[in-house]
Enzyme design. Structure first.
Site, PDB file in Angstrom:
ATOM      1  N   ARG A 291      -3.461 -68.746  25.264  1.00 43.04           N
ATOM      2  CA  ARG A 291      -4.279 -69.353  24.214  1.00 43.04           C
ATOM      3  C   ARG A 291      -5.349 -68.386  23.700  1.00 43.04           C
ATOM      4  O   ARG A 291      -5.890 -68.598  22.622  1.00 43.04           O
ATOM      5  CB  ARG A 291      -4.962 -70.627  24.753  1.00 43.04           C
ATOM      6  CG  ARG A 291      -3.992 -71.720  25.100  1.00 43.04           C
ATOM      7  CD  ARG A 291      -4.672 -72.871  25.817  1.00 43.04           C
ATOM      8  NE  ARG A 291      -5.607 -73.588  24.974  1.00 43.04           N
ATOM      9  CZ  ARG A 291      -5.276 -74.550  24.118  1.00 43.04           C
ATOM     10  NH1 ARG A 291      -4.014 -74.899  23.999  1.00 43.04           N
ATOM     11  NH2 ARG A 291      -6.190 -75.155  23.401  1.00 43.04           N
TER      12      ARG A 291
ATOM     13  N   TRP B 101     -12.994 -68.863  25.065  1.00 47.08           N
ATOM     14  CA  TRP B 101     -12.920 -68.000  23.879  1.00 47.08           C
ATOM     15  C   TRP B 101     -14.242 -68.203  23.166  1.00 47.08           C
ATOM     16  O   TRP B 101     -14.494 -69.264  22.600  1.00 47.08           O
ATOM     17  CB  TRP B 101     -11.735 -68.438  23.015  1.00 47.08           C
ATOM     18  CG  TRP B 101     -11.357 -67.482  21.941  1.00 47.08           C
ATOM     19  CD1 TRP B 101     -10.503 -66.410  22.060  1.00 47.08           C
ATOM     20  CD2 TRP B 101     -11.773 -67.504  20.566  1.00 47.08           C
ATOM     21  NE1 TRP B 101     -10.374 -65.777  20.848  1.00 47.08           N
ATOM     22  CE2 TRP B 101     -11.145 -66.416  19.910  1.00 47.08           C
ATOM     23  CE3 TRP B 101     -12.614 -68.311  19.818  1.00 47.08           C
ATOM     24  CZ2 TRP B 101     -11.323 -66.134  18.569  1.00 47.08           C
ATOM     25  CZ3 TRP B 101     -12.807 -68.033  18.466  1.00 47.08           C
ATOM     26  CH2 TRP B 101     -12.166 -66.956  17.857  1.00 47.08           C
TER      27      TRP B 101
ATOM     28  N   ASN C 229     -13.221 -77.603  25.847  1.00 41.94           N
ATOM     29  CA  ASN C 229     -12.554 -76.875  24.772  1.00 41.94           C
ATOM     30  C   ASN C 229     -12.943 -77.584  23.478  1.00 41.94           C
ATOM     31  O   ASN C 229     -12.784 -78.794  23.373  1.00 41.94           O
ATOM     32  CB  ASN C 229     -11.034 -76.926  24.990  1.00 41.94           C
ATOM     33  CG  ASN C 229     -10.244 -76.517  23.751  1.00 41.94           C
ATOM     34  OD1 ASN C 229     -10.717 -75.729  22.933  1.00 41.94           O
ATOM     35  ND2 ASN C 229      -9.045 -77.057  23.620  1.00 41.94           N
TER      36      ASN C 229
ATOM     37  N   GLU D  79       6.056 -61.647   7.094  1.00 44.79           N
ATOM     38  CA  GLU D  79       6.045 -62.007   8.504  1.00 44.79           C
ATOM     39  C   GLU D  79       6.211 -60.751   9.371  1.00 44.79           C
ATOM     40  O   GLU D  79       5.561 -60.602  10.406  1.00 44.79           O
ATOM     41  CB  GLU D  79       7.138 -63.056   8.787  1.00 44.79           C
ATOM     42  CG  GLU D  79       7.340 -63.437  10.227  1.00 44.79           C
ATOM     43  CD  GLU D  79       6.092 -63.998  10.927  1.00 44.79           C
ATOM     44  OE1 GLU D  79       5.093 -64.319  10.266  1.00 44.79           O
ATOM     45  OE2 GLU D  79       6.133 -64.076  12.168  1.00 44.79           O
TER      46      GLU D  79
ATOM     47  N   LYS E 104       3.579 -59.471  12.193  1.00 48.85           N
ATOM     48  CA  LYS E 104       3.944 -59.187  13.592  1.00 48.85           C
ATOM     49  C   LYS E 104       3.468 -57.805  13.983  1.00 48.85           C
ATOM     50  O   LYS E 104       2.897 -57.607  15.056  1.00 48.85           O
ATOM     51  CB  LYS E 104       5.472 -59.247  13.805  1.00 48.85           C
ATOM     52  CG  LYS E 104       6.122 -60.593  13.826  1.00 48.85           C
ATOM     53  CD  LYS E 104       5.832 -61.439  15.042  1.00 48.85           C
ATOM     54  CE  LYS E 104       4.598 -62.262  14.848  1.00 48.85           C
ATOM     55  NZ  LYS E 104       4.639 -63.506  14.257  1.00 48.85           N
TER      56      LYS E 104
ATOM     57  N   GLU F 149      -0.433 -57.632  14.250  1.00 45.37           N
ATOM     58  CA  GLU F 149      -1.095 -58.412  15.298  1.00 45.37           C
ATOM     59  C   GLU F 149      -0.828 -57.900  16.701  1.00 45.37           C
ATOM     60  O   GLU F 149      -1.685 -58.008  17.558  1.00 45.37           O
ATOM     61  CB  GLU F 149      -0.847 -59.922  15.163  1.00 45.37           C
ATOM     62  CG  GLU F 149       0.545 -60.406  15.410  1.00 45.37           C
ATOM     63  CD  GLU F 149       0.699 -61.921  15.161  1.00 45.37           C
ATOM     64  OE1 GLU F 149      -0.297 -62.647  15.123  1.00 45.37           O
ATOM     65  OE2 GLU F 149       1.850 -62.355  15.011  1.00 45.37           O
TER      66      GLU F 149
ATOM     67  N   HIS G 111       2.692 -51.169  -9.372  1.00 47.09           N
ATOM     68  CA  HIS G 111       1.424 -51.652  -9.929  1.00 47.09           C
ATOM     69  C   HIS G 111       0.254 -51.384  -8.982  1.00 47.09           C
ATOM     70  O   HIS G 111      -0.769 -52.046  -9.063  1.00 47.09           O
ATOM     71  CB  HIS G 111       1.535 -53.148 -10.245  1.00 47.09           C
ATOM     72  CG  HIS G 111       2.611 -53.432 -11.250  1.00 47.09           C
ATOM     73  ND1 HIS G 111       2.497 -53.110 -12.571  1.00 47.09           N
ATOM     74  CD2 HIS G 111       3.850 -53.957 -11.094  1.00 47.09           C
ATOM     75  CE1 HIS G 111       3.613 -53.454 -13.204  1.00 47.09           C
ATOM     76  NE2 HIS G 111       4.451 -53.965 -12.323  1.00 47.09           N
TER      77      HIS G 111
ATOM     78  N   LYS H 208      -3.468 -68.269  20.518  1.00 48.65           N
ATOM     79  CA  LYS H 208      -2.244 -68.914  20.043  1.00 48.65           C
ATOM     80  C   LYS H 208      -2.539 -70.258  19.379  1.00 48.65           C
ATOM     81  O   LYS H 208      -1.891 -70.628  18.407  1.00 48.65           O
ATOM     82  CB  LYS H 208      -1.267 -69.103  21.193  1.00 48.65           C
ATOM     83  CG  LYS H 208       0.065 -69.644  20.702  1.00 48.65           C
ATOM     84  CD  LYS H 208       1.213 -69.188  21.540  1.00 48.65           C
ATOM     85  CE  LYS H 208       2.529 -69.524  20.894  1.00 48.65           C
ATOM     86  NZ  LYS H 208       2.929 -68.547  19.878  1.00 48.65           N
TER      87      LYS H 208
HETATM   88  C1  G6P Z   1      -2.500 -68.487  15.376  1.00 54.93           C
HETATM   89  C2  G6P Z   1      -1.318 -67.877  16.093  1.00 54.93           C
HETATM   90  C3  G6P Z   1      -0.169 -67.647  15.125  1.00 54.93           C
HETATM   91  C4  G6P Z   1       0.167 -68.955  14.419  1.00 54.93           C
HETATM   92  C5  G6P Z   1      -1.057 -69.567  13.738  1.00 54.93           C
HETATM   93  C6  G6P Z   1      -0.776 -70.971  13.246  1.00 54.93           C
HETATM   94  O1  G6P Z   1      -3.037 -67.573  14.486  1.00 54.93           O
HETATM   95  O2  G6P Z   1      -1.687 -66.651  16.693  1.00 54.93           O
HETATM   96  O3  G6P Z   1       0.971 -67.187  15.819  1.00 54.93           O
HETATM   97  O4  G6P Z   1       1.150 -68.701  13.464  1.00 54.93           O
HETATM   98  O5  G6P Z   1      -2.128 -69.676  14.683  1.00 54.93           O
HETATM   99  O6  G6P Z   1      -0.506 -71.779  14.360  1.00 54.93           O
HETATM  100  P1  G6P Z   1       0.319 -73.113  14.313  1.00 54.93           P
HETATM  101  O7  G6P Z   1       0.323 -73.617  15.717  1.00 54.93           O
HETATM  102  O8  G6P Z   1      -0.410 -74.023  13.378  1.00 54.93           O
HETATM  103  O9  G6P Z   1       1.681 -72.788  13.815  1.00 54.93           O
END
Ligand code: G6P
Length: 609
Positions: free
Chosen positions: A27, A75, A101, A482, A486, A489, A505, A604
């Site tokens: 997380r 966090w 949390n 995407e 990847k 990140e 452009h 996450k």
């Molecule tokens: C965070 C995660 C991403 C995810 C995004 C949206 O940034 O690191 O991997 O795509 O949240 O999360 P969700 O659970 O709404 O798809």
């Protein structure tokens, strides 16, 4: 973001807490801590900055035999990452400990009040107001104290607390933050997410907002609504196998999850075609209402937003309904054009993303029908929408979404087919044709996974570059977005995606002989155009990695490295073309010594704004 865990049972709580916290590491967090009741009227608290491993070492030599305790991964939001700010937090007497949390929005006001009444605060956190409020409200019953303070808390919370005088009990509650409860013959556990309790049970309860849970060490749990009346929420059985939260022989979760994709796509397709019609259980609208919709708006964040962009192409092409895709954090603060004839689709893997949930709430105020595409049974989005379409990716642990993305696109492709069928744009044989093409996808993904060598060559081409460009057209452009996400990140290489037609452009000014460019040029109506763009980049010295359809010798000839994917309808190509880009990002990250599963600063589940 923050994770909480609680254990009360017949064994020492320490091990279950540390194990639970390590299952919540994905997380994202910067410090961790546990509190264990000793059963003799005392409590041991350990907190450490950094990884759960540091906490583990801290408690390794300690003789902690207590059977009830709570733990936390933090966090940082209010106050920097430090031992003092790490949870659990205690009241003045040191008898109550809390893990939390979420965010208590009115903490400043509560803190001033409590200080004025003589409470001493040890941390800068918003959380610390909770144990002090409980201290004031406590009259021998921790659950009653919790019920008494709830009206004072504004904001979002998933929290658990213990009191030294109740060594066989944990009290927990949630509001707008995730919480799951699981019981077995000899213990009861509560956590922010299921991986933390999977070792104990797969029969779980997701309590509603404001439900107070009392966990007992005999392996039972009671649930109470805000008035204190006992309620009996339903238990959900998770299908995840025992290895869902284990690496299963892979070096990292990301590799495992990438390799699970053939099965995931096949699971998401399973049982969703009957008599030449796509069937999606969980869509609670009748077909007449769906036929009357005049607009689709998709809201999502991160990778889910990219899944939404793929869906836009398909919904507009097949069902001919105008479709806009919006980043949820933007949508929620605009004055969007949404009406009762708009279908809003919220895409969220976790089902708990704060911005996406806020966008859903806003859409509902306009009277729109809202569907969720999620991977998580019982998650908050499932309770806030009219219908749910499950992406069946199973548990995803690596922070970077991979298999959940493919499951989302697969589910959204089915939804687009469904909308086309309901609006009579597709007849039964067209629906069958698309569905049968989709059934080829798992095998095609497997073929890509079985031939990693070209991806290795492509990773070598990226080498030590500090920046990479991705270009593509149509769905290929979304695949690039995407792919670039990847790469940035997990490997921290700056990466941007551009519509190939746009490079002249502006972006082409960035290109030098050092610039790696990933070009998605798979079979599609715009492939030739992308080939021309590749030639323009080559003429300026770029190192180009092509993603092409098997047998495309032209792309192979002009690119410095080519990764082939099997031939498939272009409308379905995001599901296969995304896979080599996931593999590429992972290899580049590993080459650079990065922790692919836990990229720095990322979480996450982004459960706060
Ligand atoms: C965070 C995660 C991403 C995810 C995004 C949206 O940034 O690191 O991997 O795509 O949240 O999360 P969700 O659970 O709404 O798809």
């Amino acid at each position: 973001m923050c994770g909480i865990v609680g254990y009360t049972g017949s064994k020492p709580a320490k091990d279950a807490l540390i194990n639970g916290l390590s299952m919540l590491e994905y997380r994202g967090y910067d410090s961790a801590g546990i509190a264990v009741l000793d059963g003799l009227g005392g409590m041991d608290v350990f907190r450490a900055v950094g990884l759960v491993d540091e906490l583990k070492q801290l408690v390794a030599g300690e003789n902690l035999t207590g059977v009830t305790g709570i733990g936390h991964t933090r966090w940082a939001t209010h106050g920097k990452p430090s031992r003092i700010n790490a949870h659990p937090h205690r009241d003045c007497s040191g008898k109550i400990a809390v893990v939390h949390n979420g965010i208590i929005e009115n903490f400043n006001e509560l803190r001033s009040e409590l200080i004025a009444r003589g409470h001493h605060f040890a941390s800068e956190t918003d959380t610390e107001v909770i144990p002090h409020l409980l201290e004031e409200a406590y009259q021998g019953d921790l659950k009653q104290a919790m019920l008494a303070i709830l009206p004072r808390l504004q904001g979002a919370y998933g929290l658990a607390c213990v009191h030294v005088d109740h060594p066989d009990e944990i009290v927990a509650v949630r509001k707008e933050s995730p919480l799951v409860v699981g019981c077995s013959a000899d213990c009861a556990m509560v956590a922010s997410d299921t991986p933390a309790i999977l070792d104990v049970t797969r029969d779980v309860v997701y309590p509603e907002d404001d439900t107070v849970v009392v966990l007992h060490s005999d392996g039972t749990a009671q649930f109470f609504d805000a008035t204190g009346a006992e309620v009996h929420p339903k238990t959900v059985h998770l299908e995840w196998d025992q290895n869902a939260a284990k690496k299963d022989g892979y070096d990292d979760y990301m590799d495992k999850e990438i390799h699970e994709q053939p099965r995931v796509v096949s699971d998401t397709l399973k049982g969703r075609l009957k008599d030449g019609r796509v069937v999606i259980d969980g869509l609670e609208l009748d077909e007449e209402d769906i036929a009357a919709l005049d607009r689709v708006v998709i809201v999502a964040c991160g990778t889910s937003y990219h899944a939404g962009l793929v869906a836009k192409y398909l919904i507009e092409a097949w069902a001919r309904i105008p479709c806009d895709v919006e980043i949820a954090s933007e949508f929620r603060y605009r004055d969007p054009i949404v009406s009762p004839s708009t279908l809003v689709i919220a895409i969220t893997q976790s089902g708990e993303t704060a911005d996406t949930l806020a966008a859903v709430q806003l859409a509902r105020t306009y009277g729109a029908s809202v569907f969720a595409v999620t991977n998580r049974l019982g998650s908050r989005v499932t309770r806030e929408c009219d219908g749910v379409i499950y992406a069946r990716a199973g548990l995803e642990i690596s922070v970077a979404a991979t298999k959940s993305f493919l499951a989302q696109i697969t589910a959204l492709t089915l939804l687009a087919e469904y909308l086309a069928q309901v609006r009579h744009r597709f007849n039964r044989s067209q629906v069958r044709m698309f569905y049968h093409s989709m059934l080829e996808l798992p095998q095609q993904i497997q073929q890509i996974l079985d031939h990693p060598e070209p991806v290795r060559r492509a990773a070598d081409l990226i080498g030590d570059a500090t920046s990479a460009l991705f270009i593509g057209r149509g769905i290929g452009y979304v695949v690039c977005m995407e792919g670039a996400l990847k790469l940035k990140e997990i490997s921290y290489v700056h990466a941007e995606a551009f519509a190939a037609g746009e490079i002249k452009h502006g972006p082409i000014a960035l290109v030098t002989e050092q610039t790696p460019v990933v070009a998605v040029a798979v079979h599609s109506p715009t492939r030739e155009k992308t080939v021309s763009n590749i030639l323009e980049l080559k003429a300026r010295g770029a190192r180009v990695i092509g993603i092409a359809t098997e047998g495309d010798e032209e792309v192979e000839r002009i690119c410095d490295a080519t990764i082939f994917i099997p031939r498939i309808r272009s409308t379905l190509s995001a599901i296969t073309a995304s896979v080599p880009l996931q593999m590429l990002a992972r290899l580049v990250a590993i080459d650079r010594g990065c922790n692919v599963d836990k990229p720095r600063n990322l979480a996450k589940s982004v459960t706060v704004e």
